[in-house]
Design a protein around this motif. Structure first.
Motif, short mmCIF file in Angstrom:
data_model
loop_
_atom_site.label_atom_id
_atom_site.label_comp_id
_atom_site.label_asym_id
_atom_site.label_seq_id
_atom_site.Cartn_x
_atom_site.Cartn_y
_atom_site.Cartn_z
N SER A 1 57.31 70.06 76.38
CA SER A 1 56.94 69.86 74.96
C SER A 1 57.73 70.44 74.15
N VAL A 2 57.44 70.59 72.54
CA VAL A 2 58.83 70.96 71.59
C VAL A 2 58.08 72.37 71.32
N SER A 3 59.40 72.88 70.62
CA SER A 3 59.10 74.35 70.38
C SER A 3 59.16 74.64 68.72
N GLY A 4 59.41 73.67 68.16
CA GLY A 4 59.81 74.11 66.52
C GLY A 4 61.09 74.33 66.24
N GLY A 5 61.95 74.31 67.20
CA GLY A 5 63.39 74.84 66.95
C GLY A 5 64.17 73.95 65.87
N VAL A 6 63.71 72.52 65.91
CA VAL A 6 64.58 71.46 64.95
C VAL A 6 63.98 72.23 63.49
N ASP A 7 62.71 72.59 63.29
CA ASP A 7 62.30 73.14 62.15
C ASP A 7 63.51 74.34 61.59
N VAL A 8 63.62 75.17 62.57
CA VAL A 8 64.56 76.02 62.23
C VAL A 8 65.90 75.54 61.88
N PHE A 9 66.35 74.30 62.30
CA PHE A 9 67.63 73.65 62.22
C PHE A 9 67.71 73.31 60.41
N PHE A 10 66.40 72.74 60.16
CA PHE A 10 66.19 72.24 59.03
C PHE A 10 66.26 73.18 58.03
N ILE A 11 65.57 74.29 58.05
CA ILE A 11 65.92 75.29 56.77
C ILE A 11 67.04 75.97 56.73
N VAL A 12 67.85 76.28 57.96
CA VAL A 12 69.06 76.46 57.84
C VAL A 12 70.08 75.77 57.12
N SER A 13 70.00 74.30 57.70
CA SER A 13 70.84 73.54 56.95
C SER A 13 70.63 73.37 55.45
N GLY A 14 69.41 73.58 55.04
CA GLY A 14 68.87 73.42 53.66
C GLY A 14 69.67 74.63 52.81
N TYR A 15 69.55 75.87 53.62
CA TYR A 15 70.09 77.03 52.90
C TYR A 15 71.61 76.91 52.91
N LEU A 16 72.25 76.36 53.76
CA LEU A 16 73.71 76.57 53.73
C LEU A 16 74.27 75.45 52.84
N ILE A 17 73.78 74.31 53.13
CA ILE A 17 74.22 73.30 52.30
C ILE A 17 74.03 73.29 50.73
N THR A 18 72.69 73.91 50.29
CA THR A 18 72.58 74.18 48.81
C THR A 18 73.61 75.08 48.38
N THR A 19 73.57 76.32 49.40
CA THR A 19 74.69 77.31 48.86
C THR A 19 76.16 76.71 48.64
N SER A 20 76.46 75.89 49.66
CA SER A 20 77.97 75.22 49.49
C SER A 20 78.22 74.45 48.43
N LEU A 21 77.18 73.41 48.08
CA LEU A 21 77.24 72.36 47.33
C LEU A 21 77.27 73.02 45.87
N LEU A 22 76.22 73.91 45.62
CA LEU A 22 76.06 74.43 44.15
C LEU A 22 77.30 75.25 43.96
N SER A 23 77.76 76.14 44.88
CA SER A 23 79.07 76.81 44.65
C SER A 23 80.14 75.93 43.96
N ARG A 24 80.31 74.80 44.77
CA ARG A 24 81.28 73.81 44.31
C ARG A 24 81.20 73.25 43.08
N MET A 25 79.63 72.73 42.90
CA MET A 25 79.30 72.07 41.56
C MET A 25 79.83 72.96 40.63
N VAL A 26 79.36 74.37 40.59
CA VAL A 26 79.60 75.31 39.33
C VAL A 26 80.86 75.55 39.17
N ARG A 27 81.80 75.52 40.35
CA ARG A 27 83.25 75.86 40.20
C ARG A 27 83.93 74.85 39.66
N GLU A 28 83.76 73.51 40.11
CA GLU A 28 84.66 72.68 39.85
C GLU A 28 83.93 71.59 38.83
N GLY A 29 82.70 71.68 38.58
CA GLY A 29 81.90 70.74 37.73
C GLY A 29 81.70 69.39 38.08
N ARG A 30 82.00 69.21 39.51
CA ARG A 30 81.70 67.99 40.11
C ARG A 30 81.79 68.04 41.72
#
Length: 662
Positions: free
Chosen positions: A35-64
């Motif tokens: 069966s499935v464990s729910g592990g992919v849902d863990v991957f999804f929220i971690v990805s959302g956390y990391l990518i939002t942090t990275s992209l937002l920092s770049r956007m604020v820093r460089e304006g693009r």
């Protein structure tokens, strides 16, 4: 207006530990629990956390955000391992998987390459005709496809929010982003709850039903500086979060209730761990998750996830089994770890270390070179399948049921038809038109198509029900002209012509469709309603069938055919590696001794029955091949060719029933 506080920028080793736990859970559940464990849902929220942090920092820093550079950066992290696994898995599939699974496997290979595997599986999940497809070595790419779609769209979301905040609304960027992410979260979660209740198999793979998980990760990234509690609270919630992640699959039937409200459980566990780790204690969960073993396993978790599933599928195929022994599972895990380490060092690492800004052309060439083997294998494989499938059948060489009814015996040199490459797609022709049958995505709407003699027919026959009625269509079509008969097809996937839902086996949409169909047939009645008389090897006619037939006592005649026997193994797989006898099923296991209607009371006078069992079984066994024709395209659905060869035999039953109408 003051903006939200910017969280402290630091390496978060516990995230690698969370990935390690999630990857291991996914593999263990697949290998031993099935069966499935729910592990992919863990991957999804971690990805959302990391990518939002990275992209937002770049956007604020460089304006693009340089979209091209961002895509290349993603590609150099994702493609090397992914396309290596795809190429190796494709080659092993050719060597190990049965021919009848090749078309499906090729389709999923390309769906995985281009990151729409989740939609490929969503369509299969709601398509009853595809329910008997075997697991392919590429199915796990559904989660990577959703992540890939998120990675491509999220820079656009961040950019639009930044422009909205700075150019139009003149509001703080982080607060504006939080508002937008909250809207996405609420809209996606609401949709997820709805579609999970209505059509869970589709919802499981639906990107829009999963978007809230990525948004939740982004919201956590924005609010984390404000989520501070007393030390003992951090200590408790951290370990509680890890326990939730680890045991979600045991507490909930993840594969049948996700991703609605239930998916808040594992994603909530991740949130608790991250909050607790922000203010880590001496005995806090971050000490375990951030330890070197967990960090290291987290660093190879992407490769581990990619390799474990194809190895499991090939284990099943090589050993011809549906289960994994303890030792076999340990072996799969060990080989997975070794392959992950090797491919990361030899393939991923050299590409990942290439700079993006000043080496775009070189990096692009390297990525194309890495993608080429998988693409070339897939294209060559597809051309081969297309060129070597779909042979011509003749009554002389492939009499099928006419070997029984007409005693026509094929020559020993004649090739079996349909061939294994084509068998899974050997469907009745009405399935070629989506407007001729109903699926769950169409709700309870009744679709109708007419075939046979459509102009001035002497008789009108309504073929009603699901696939076990539908696979008689080729036999009916073969005799329609002889009987001067029009065939009106009313078909809904996985739906029987019944007033009873069989304890929930037939869903609400099916029951509504039955009611709508009943009204339609009463308003414009056919001469004869063709349907099935029983289910599988049951020795009685279901009461729900009888109740439905009684509604037509003064309206139309019912022609009910005994259901065909089921095979214990899929013949298209079994015959690829075993002989005819080993792939047959004993008659007493597949059919009741007496025909079902002889054991049933209350059958109305407007019903005529037909028992075609002699064309499926001998006195002792029910073989998967009759008259050099493959009878079944899976465990229980007839091939179109075999159904066609049953036309003359069916005519012997049907003709008197039609004559009695006059």
């Amino acid at each position: 207006m003051a903006d939200l506080r910017v969280p402290e920028k630091r390496f978060r080793p516990e995230l690698e530990g969370i990935r390690a736990v999630a990857a291991l859970l996914v593999a263990v559940y697949h290998i031993w629990i099935g069966s499935v464990s729910g592990g992919v849902d863990v991957f999804f929220i971690v990805s959302g956390y990391l990518i939002t942090t990275s992209l937002l920092s770049r956007m604020v820093r460089e304006g693009r955000i340089n979209y091209l550079e961002n895509l290349l950066g993603l590609a150099k992290r994702l493609f090397p391992l992914a396309f290596t696994v795809l190429a190796v898995s494709a080659a092993l599939s050719i060597a190990l998987l049965p021919l009848s699974s090749w078309r499906q496997t090729i389709a999923e290979l390309f769906a995985s390459m281009f990151y729409f595997q989740n939609w490929q599986l969503a369509n299969s999940a709601v398509d009853y005709l595809a329910q008997n497809n075997t697991a392919s070595p590429f199915q796990h790419f559904w989660a990577l496809s959703i992540q890939g779609q998120f990675y491509v769209t999220w820079p656009i979301v961040i950019t639009l929010v930044y422009l909205l905040a700075t150019k139009i609304l003149k509001t703080p960027v982080r607060k504006t982003l939080l508002a937008v992410l909250s809207v996405i979260f609420l809209a996606s979660l609401s949709y997820s709850v709805y579609i999970t209740a209505v059509n869970q198999p589709w919802a499981y793979f639906d990107t829009f039903a999963r978007a809230w998980e990525f948004s939740l990760g982004g919201m956590l990234a924005l609010l984390l500086p404000y989520l501070k509690f007393p030390n003992f609270v951090h200590l408790i919630i951290g370990w509680a979060g890890l326990a939730i992640i680890a045991f979600t699959g045991m507490v909930l039937p993840v594969s049948t209730v996700f991703p609605g409200f239930a998916a808040l459980l594992p994603t909530g566990g991740v949130i608790l761990v991250i909050i607790a780790s922000e203010n880590g204690q001496a005995l806090g969960v971050q000490k375990l998750l951030g330890s070197k073993p967990f960090q290291y396993f987290g660093s190879i978790s992407y490769g581990f996830y990619l390799w474990h599933w194809p190895l499991l599928v090939f284990y099943y195929a090589y050993f011809n089994t549906e289960t994994v022994t303890t030792l076999g599972g340990i072996g799969i895990l060990a080989v997975t770890v070794v392959l992950s380490i090797m491919t990361i060092r030899l393939v991923e690492k050299p590409v990942r270390e290439m700079p993006v800004k000043h080496s775009k052309k070189r990096l692009s060439k390297v990525l194309v070179a890495l993608m080429a083997p998988a693409i070339l294998v897939g294209l060559s494989w597809g051309v081969f399948v297309q060129a070597n499938s779909g042979g011509t059948a003749t009554i002389k060489d492939n009499p099928g049921a006419q070997a029984v009814s007409e005693n026509i015996q094929p020559s020993e040199e004649a090739e079996l038809q349909p061939d294994f490459l084509s068998a899974k797609e050997d469907l009745p022709t009405f399935y070629e038109d989506i407007n001729c049958y109903s699926t769950d995505t169409m709700g309870a709407n009744v679709k109708e198509c007419s075939f046979g003699v459509t102009e001035d027919p002497e008789h009108v026959l309504a073929l009603v029900g699901g696939s076990h009625s539908g696979h008689w269509f080729p036999a009916l079509e073969a005799i329609a002209e002889d009987l001067n008969m029009r065939i009106d097809v009313y078909n809904k996937n996985a739906c029987r012509f019944s007033s009873d839902d069989f304890d929930g086996e037939l869903d609400q949409l099916c029951m509504e469709w039955n009611e709508n169909l009943e009204k339609k047939l009463i308003e414009d009645p056919p001469d004869l309603i063709f349907t099935t008389a029983n289910i599988d090897s049951e020795d009685a006619v279901p009461s729900g069938y009888i109740e439905k037939w009684k509604q037509f006592e003064d309206v139309a005649e019912i022609f009910a055919v005994r259901d065909n026997p089921r095979m214990e193994n899929d013949p298209t797989f079994c015959l690829d590696s075993a002989n005819l006898k080993d792939c047959s099923v004993q008659r007493d296991k597949a059919l009741a001794d007496e025909v079902p209607w002889e054991n049933t009371e209350g059958i109305p006078d407007n019903v005529t029955f037909a028992d075609m069992s002699e064309y499926f079984c001998t006195d002792d066994a029910c073989p998967p091949v009759v008259g050099n024709v493959l009878v079944y395209r899976d465990k229980h659905h007839l091939t179109t060719l075999y159904s066609q060869t049953m036309g003359p035999a069916l005519k012997e039953y049907l003709e008197p029933a039609l004559e009695n109408l006059n």
